[in-house]
Design an enzyme around this catalytic site. Sequence first.
Site, PDB file in Angstrom:
ATOM      1  N   GLU A 295       0.879  -1.171   0.000  1.00  0.00           N
ATOM      2  CA  GLU A 295       0.000   0.000   0.000  1.00  0.00           C
ATOM      3  C   GLU A 295       0.908   1.210   0.000  1.00  0.00           C
ATOM      4  OE1 GLU A 295      -1.713   3.277   1.821  1.00  0.00           O
ATOM      5  OE2 GLU A 295      -1.964   1.782   3.396  1.00  0.00           O
ATOM      6  N   CYS A 329      -2.661   7.750   5.368  1.00  0.00           N
ATOM      7  CA  CYS A 329      -2.587   7.352   3.965  1.00  0.00           C
ATOM      8  C   CYS A 329      -3.793   7.870   3.194  1.00  0.00           C
ATOM      9  CB  CYS A 329      -2.529   5.830   3.843  1.00  0.00           C
ATOM     10  SG  CYS A 329      -1.284   5.032   4.866  1.00  0.00           S
TER      11      CYS A 329
END
Length: 544
Positions: A295, A329
């Site tokens: 990710e 994020c």
Amino acid sequence: MPNDRIAAPPPTNEPVLEFRPGAPERADLDAAVKELTAGEIEIPLIIGGKEVRTGNTIEAVMPHRHGHVLARVHQAGPAEVDAAVDAAMAARHDWSHADPEHRAAVFLKAATLLAGSWRMKINAATMLNQSKTCHQAEIDAACEMIDFFRFNCSYMYEIYQIIQPRVSPAGSWNTVEGRGLEGFVYAITPFNFTSIAGNLPHAPALMGGTSVWKPSDSSLYSNYMVMRLFEAAGLPPGVINFVPGDAVRVSERLFAHPEFAGVHFTGSTEVFRSIWRTIGENLGRYRNYPRIVGETGGKNFVLAHPSANGDALIAALVRGAYEFQGQKCSAGSRAYIPRSVWQRIEGKLVSEIESIRMGDPTDYGNFMGAVIHRGAFDRCRRYIDQATSLADASIVTGGKTDDAEGYFVAPTLIRAERPDVPSMVEEIFGPILSVFVYDDTRFEEALALCDESTPYGLTGAIFAEDQSAISQAFERLRYAAGNFYINDKPTGAVVGQQPFGGARASGTNDKAGSTLNLMRWVSPRAIKETFDPPRDYRYPFLAQ
């Protein structure tokens, strides 16, 4: 075959403590903070269950008080990296052959400990080491990590059931064994979520693998507490090995090892691309083709339609862009707002941003802390200076920085006159939100900007009361975000509710907190047992 014999307890999401004035958890957290700030500790490597001290140390500090050293952390060299691999490989046989319920029991115990006696210690460590408020630490280091442990155990059993063959003809029995990967998994964890730091080495281990874990240099203190939690829960030595060290040197050694079986990564897009290239160059060395799960970056959007509710949009922008200093994020970093809506909300949005208190996260009145380190501070400063100097961008509010005591960047709102100014398209990872105001009649163009302006595809949100506009955005932005929110901020994915991850330049979209991620750490073996095998090679068609 024990794989589907027992099911894990049905998981539920851990309730979030609110830390209201007078609540008992406030006093407990204050006590933990006081204990952890009372003295400096030494953090060793943990390899094969043993503490290893190299004498080569770096400091773990508070971002909001960078003169305060929390710990001195030993760094791995080549010998320690090799020892960590040896420990992982030595532990792998017994651990991979352990019944799933025994593996699950370790992490279910870790969840129970974290929900109880370990909760405030790890919350406090996260507040101090990553400059998170009590709320941000609670939803991350306590609740989300507990959820990862509990839900992943349940998902493990689902996987073992899902992979079983549908048919076993009379006289035979078909099964599939869910083996752990053959080799070790390299877990590279980020600074911003203690829960991710716990999940990345834990997920492959739960499925029967072993991990070498390199934590971020900026979250070593809290991550060390997580490693100690694993040990307290009964994790056998060598299953997870805690190896702080120089990222480049540790990675070079691990990616060259023949027993490298996979990487579980959260971090920048550039680093992940470099990792992928390195694995490709070393492919001939490996016993197996490695699993690559990552990710990476994001430039997450909030798109408003002219029908959007202004108050809901304001709340989403403030929380989505400025909680934890924009270092999630999923943090909102760019917004596309129609002119009519902007005219309605600008004044209140600015007022709300200016009401944010920033400072030491142990002060319960502060909504924001400091950015993680000098590099993050300097990067934010560059984008602020750039917006000040550009003719087609301006600072609406914020823009102040102060690094005298901590790395503080005020919540900043930039008005972009063009949709391609740097702050609208480049990842910043700080408390800076850029807004492009578009004509109300150009909603379709705004959709295209959301989809095409950046290479990322992590999170995004649409705000509209008009259902036809929501449907239009839903279809047009199908690949723009791996986590798509309708009338909600683009942050706050909850394990068991919204599996998290994105594609494009945002990662492999293997969805942490779901069966999709855990399946990547399984190497299936199909087994057929025939009870009465043929004793003649001839088939009936050969008869004369």
